[in-house]
Design a protein around this motif. Structure first.
Motif, PDB file in Angstrom:
ATOM      1  N   PHE A  33      -3.345  -6.657  -7.458  1.00 51.76           N
ATOM      2  CA  PHE A  33      -2.318  -5.720  -7.020  1.00 51.76           C
ATOM      3  C   PHE A  33      -2.096  -5.820  -5.513  1.00 51.76           C
ATOM      4  O   PHE A  33      -3.026  -6.089  -4.753  1.00 51.76           O
ATOM      5  CB  PHE A  33      -2.728  -4.271  -7.324  1.00 51.76           C
ATOM      6  N   VAL A  34      -0.862  -5.579  -5.093  1.00 49.78           N
ATOM      7  CA  VAL A  34      -0.563  -5.326  -3.680  1.00 49.78           C
ATOM      8  C   VAL A  34      -0.175  -3.850  -3.559  1.00 49.78           C
ATOM      9  O   VAL A  34       0.446  -3.285  -4.463  1.00 49.78           O
ATOM     10  CB  VAL A  34       0.561  -6.222  -3.144  1.00 49.78           C
ATOM     11  N   HIS A  35      -0.563  -3.239  -2.428  1.00 51.29           N
ATOM     12  CA  HIS A  35      -0.346  -1.811  -2.226  1.00 51.29           C
ATOM     13  C   HIS A  35       0.724  -1.575  -1.167  1.00 51.29           C
ATOM     14  O   HIS A  35       0.745  -2.275  -0.141  1.00 51.29           O
ATOM     15  CB  HIS A  35      -1.632  -1.127  -1.764  1.00 51.29           C
ATOM     16  N   THR A  36       1.562  -0.590  -1.400  1.00 44.60           N
ATOM     17  CA  THR A  36       2.526  -0.165  -0.387  1.00 44.60           C
ATOM     18  C   THR A  36       2.520   1.357  -0.329  1.00 44.60           C
ATOM     19  O   THR A  36       2.320   2.034  -1.344  1.00 44.60           O
ATOM     20  CB  THR A  36       3.952  -0.647  -0.693  1.00 44.60           C
ATOM     21  N   VAL A  37       2.746   1.891   0.864  1.00 42.42           N
ATOM     22  CA  VAL A  37       2.844   3.339   1.052  1.00 42.42           C
ATOM     23  C   VAL A  37       4.025   3.632   1.968  1.00 42.42           C
ATOM     24  O   VAL A  37       4.392   2.808   2.814  1.00 42.42           O
ATOM     25  CB  VAL A  37       1.556   3.939   1.646  1.00 42.42           C
ATOM     26  N   SER A  38       4.606   4.799   1.793  1.00 44.70           N
ATOM     27  CA  SER A  38       5.718   5.197   2.649  1.00 44.70           C
ATOM     28  C   SER A  38       5.871   6.717   2.618  1.00 44.70           C
ATOM     29  O   SER A  38       5.306   7.398   1.753  1.00 44.70           O
ATOM     30  CB  SER A  38       7.027   4.527   2.203  1.00 44.70           C
ATOM     31  N   TYR A  39       6.612   7.236   3.571  1.00 39.63           N
ATOM     32  CA  TYR A  39       6.937   8.652   3.641  1.00 39.63           C
ATOM     33  C   TYR A  39       8.447   8.814   3.655  1.00 39.63           C
ATOM     34  O   TYR A  39       9.172   7.963   4.178  1.00 39.63           O
ATOM     35  CB  TYR A  39       6.366   9.295   4.909  1.00 39.63           C
ATOM     36  N   THR A  40       8.915   9.919   3.108  1.00 37.58           N
ATOM     37  CA  THR A  40      10.335  10.233   3.243  1.00 37.58           C
ATOM     38  C   THR A  40      10.638  10.748   4.646  1.00 37.58           C
ATOM     39  O   THR A  40      11.785  10.713   5.098  1.00 37.58           O
ATOM     40  CB  THR A  40      10.756  11.290   2.209  1.00 37.58           C
ATOM     41  N   ASP A  41       9.607  11.201   5.359  1.00 36.91           N
ATOM     42  CA  ASP A  41       9.728  11.660   6.739  1.00 36.91           C
ATOM     43  C   ASP A  41       9.374  10.499   7.667  1.00 36.91           C
ATOM     44  O   ASP A  41       8.239  10.018   7.684  1.00 36.91           O
ATOM     45  CB  ASP A  41       8.781  12.836   6.977  1.00 36.91           C
ATOM     46  N   SER A  42      10.328  10.040   8.435  1.00 33.71           N
ATOM     47  CA  SER A  42      10.125   8.867   9.287  1.00 33.71           C
ATOM     48  C   SER A  42       9.155   9.129  10.432  1.00 33.71           C
ATOM     49  O   SER A  42       8.674   8.184  11.065  1.00 33.71           O
ATOM     50  CB  SER A  42      11.465   8.396   9.857  1.00 33.71           C
ATOM     51  N   THR A  43       8.841  10.394  10.709  1.00 34.24           N
ATOM     52  CA  THR A  43       7.929  10.716  11.808  1.00 34.24           C
ATOM     53  C   THR A  43       6.465  10.734  11.365  1.00 34.24           C
ATOM     54  O   THR A  43       5.569  10.902  12.193  1.00 34.24           O
ATOM     55  CB  THR A  43       8.275  12.081  12.422  1.00 34.24           C
ATOM     56  N   ALA A  44       6.196  10.572  10.081  1.00 35.26           N
ATOM     57  CA  ALA A  44       4.815  10.616   9.577  1.00 35.26           C
ATOM     58  C   ALA A  44       4.043   9.377  10.025  1.00 35.26           C
ATOM     59  O   ALA A  44       4.626   8.326  10.312  1.00 35.26           O
ATOM     60  CB  ALA A  44       4.823  10.717   8.062  1.00 35.26           C
ATOM     61  N   ASP A  45       2.722   9.507  10.074  1.00 37.86           N
ATOM     62  CA  ASP A  45       1.854   8.421  10.533  1.00 37.86           C
ATOM     63  C   ASP A  45       1.608   7.435   9.386  1.00 37.86           C
ATOM     64  O   ASP A  45       0.671   7.581   8.603  1.00 37.86           O
ATOM     65  CB  ASP A  45       0.534   8.992  11.034  1.00 37.86           C
ATOM     66  N   ILE A  46       2.454   6.420   9.298  1.00 40.77           N
ATOM     67  CA  ILE A  46       2.371   5.465   8.200  1.00 40.77           C
ATOM     68  C   ILE A  46       1.142   4.573   8.340  1.00 40.77           C
ATOM     69  O   ILE A  46       0.576   4.110   7.336  1.00 40.77           O
ATOM     70  CB  ILE A  46       3.654   4.608   8.125  1.00 40.77           C
ATOM     71  N   LYS A  47       0.675   4.330   9.569  1.00 45.61           N
ATOM     72  CA  LYS A  47      -0.489   3.476   9.787  1.00 45.61           C
ATOM     73  C   LYS A  47      -1.732   4.058   9.126  1.00 45.61           C
ATOM     74  O   LYS A  47      -2.485   3.343   8.443  1.00 45.61           O
ATOM     75  CB  LYS A  47      -0.734   3.279  11.278  1.00 45.61           C
ATOM     76  N   LYS A  48      -1.960   5.350   9.313  1.00 45.12           N
ATOM     77  CA  LYS A  48      -3.122   5.991   8.702  1.00 45.12           C
ATOM     78  C   LYS A  48      -3.016   5.988   7.185  1.00 45.12           C
ATOM     79  O   LYS A  48      -4.019   5.832   6.479  1.00 45.12           O
ATOM     80  CB  LYS A  48      -3.260   7.421   9.221  1.00 45.12           C
ATOM     81  N   ALA A  49      -1.806   6.165   6.677  1.00 45.66           N
ATOM     82  CA  ALA A  49      -1.612   6.156   5.222  1.00 45.66           C
ATOM     83  C   ALA A  49      -1.939   4.791   4.638  1.00 45.66           C
ATOM     84  O   ALA A  49      -2.568   4.678   3.580  1.00 45.66           O
ATOM     85  CB  ALA A  49      -0.180   6.554   4.878  1.00 45.66           C
ATOM     86  N   LYS A  50      -1.540   3.726   5.324  1.00 38.79           N
ATOM     87  CA  LYS A  50      -1.831   2.372   4.856  1.00 38.79           C
ATOM     88  C   LYS A  50      -3.331   2.105   4.861  1.00 38.79           C
ATOM     89  O   LYS A  50      -3.854   1.465   3.943  1.00 38.79           O
ATOM     90  CB  LYS A  50      -1.102   1.353   5.731  1.00 38.79           C
ATOM     91  N   GLU A  51      -4.013   2.601   5.889  1.00 32.17           N
ATOM     92  CA  GLU A  51      -5.465   2.442   5.933  1.00 32.17           C
ATOM     93  C   GLU A  51      -6.141   3.213   4.811  1.00 32.17           C
ATOM     94  O   GLU A  51      -7.144   2.770   4.247  1.00 32.17           O
ATOM     95  CB  GLU A  51      -6.000   2.918   7.288  1.00 32.17           C
ATOM     96  N   ARG A  52      -5.591   4.370   4.497  1.00 30.75           N
ATOM     97  CA  ARG A  52      -6.210   5.234   3.474  1.00 30.75           C
ATOM     98  C   ARG A  52      -6.164   4.605   2.092  1.00 30.75           C
ATOM     99  O   ARG A  52      -7.081   4.773   1.300  1.00 30.75           O
ATOM    100  CB  ARG A  52      -5.492   6.590   3.461  1.00 30.75           C
ATOM    101  N   PHE A  53      -5.098   3.872   1.787  1.00 32.13           N
ATOM    102  CA  PHE A  53      -4.933   3.333   0.429  1.00 32.13           C
ATOM    103  C   PHE A  53      -5.077   1.820   0.356  1.00 32.13           C
ATOM    104  O   PHE A  53      -4.988   1.247  -0.731  1.00 32.13           O
ATOM    105  CB  PHE A  53      -3.579   3.784  -0.151  1.00 32.13           C
ATOM    106  N   GLY A  54      -5.311   1.167   1.480  1.00 33.80           N
ATOM    107  CA  GLY A  54      -5.609  -0.249   1.453  1.00 33.80           C
ATOM    108  C   GLY A  54      -4.386  -1.131   1.281  1.00 33.80           C
ATOM    109  O   GLY A  54      -3.270  -0.655   1.066  1.00 33.80           O
ATOM    110  N   THR A  55      -4.632  -2.431   1.344  1.00 34.17           N
ATOM    111  CA  THR A  55      -3.548  -3.405   1.278  1.00 34.17           C
ATOM    112  C   THR A  55      -3.441  -4.102  -0.079  1.00 34.17           C
ATOM    113  O   THR A  55      -2.361  -4.517  -0.485  1.00 34.17           O
ATOM    114  CB  THR A  55      -3.745  -4.467   2.357  1.00 34.17           C
ATOM    115  N   SER A  56      -4.584  -4.230  -0.767  1.00 36.83           N
ATOM    116  CA  SER A  56      -4.574  -4.931  -2.051  1.00 36.83           C
ATOM    117  C   SER A  56      -5.821  -4.578  -2.841  1.00 36.83           C
ATOM    118  O   SER A  56      -6.748  -3.953  -2.321  1.00 36.83           O
ATOM    119  CB  SER A  56      -4.499  -6.448  -1.842  1.00 36.83           C
TER     120      SER A  56
END
Length: 228
Positions: A33-56
């Protein structure tokens, strides 16, 4: 007349032996699997979210047991989640981390998500070479609204009985509906946070049973109590 009767009996016998719907052979192998994360709010910290759920990740499955190996999935405390393993016999999830004690979590936690709605979306897409249907489920966990989409292929079946007591994440409800290993899992929380695990490779092969052997866990009950 006697010849016709014998011929009909032979046909019925063949249909009984071979014409009945046979349970498909359960999938065994692994899925990348490959993992992707995003927010509907563009001001959210996407970097921390990506770290939390990993890349693959790589998901290994054999006879109701799974072992999920993650890459780059960091927890709040900075340690990485390495593996997650489930045993239908024990009905528990065993999780290992870097620099921290493992966790044992019950498959039937005391708190449950309430199912609000669900539906099928047939012939939705194709993933890793497999045509897929999609199953949608909306749940509420306290004040949190969660929408989930599971893309699955009938060509990768599993026996839902393995998860009949695994109420964590409503799997005891979901797997009898799809009867297959998911190839895409998309989660939307409060219409704000979006996480998706998408399959890029599926390999059918026999796996070593030793891969799924439950570890001899020291202080098992203590670990379980601290992670419920």
């Amino acid at each position: 007349m006697k010849t016709i009767y014998v011929f009909v009996c032979l046909i019925l016998s063949v249909q009984f032996l071979y014409g009945q719907e046979q349970a498909p052979e359960e999938f065994e192998g692994y899925i990348e699997f490959v993992h992707t994360v995003s927010y509907t709010d563009s001001t959210a910290d996407i970097k921390k979210a990506k770290e939390r759920f990993g890349t693959s990740s790589v998901y290994y499955y054999k006879n109701g047991c799974y072992k999920w190996v993650f890459k780059g999935r960091k927890n709040i405390d900075g340690n990485e989640t390495l593996t997650e393993m489930y045993s239908p016999i024990r009905n528990e999830v065993f999780i290992t981390f870097t620099g921290n004690s493992p966790a044992v979590r019950p498959g039937d936690p005391q708190k449950h998500s309430q199912v609000l709605s669900f539906k099928y979306i047939f012939e939705k897409d194709s993933l890793a070479g497999f045509p897929c249907n999609q199953f949608f489920i909306e749940t509420a966990y306290g004040d949190i609204n969660v929408k989930r989409f599971f893309s699955y292929s009938d060509r990768l079946p599993l026996n839902p009985e393995h998860f009949s007591h695994f109420s964590h994440n409503n799997f005891d409800f979901i797997y009898p509906k799809i009867k297959a290993v998911p190839l895409d899992i998309k989660v939307i929380m409060d219409d704000y946070f979006i996480m998706e695990y998408k399959a890029v490779k599926v390999v059918k092969k026999q796996l070593d049973p030793a891969m799924f052997e439950w570890p001899d866990i020291k202080d098992h009950d203590k670990l379980k109590g601290n992670n419920e």
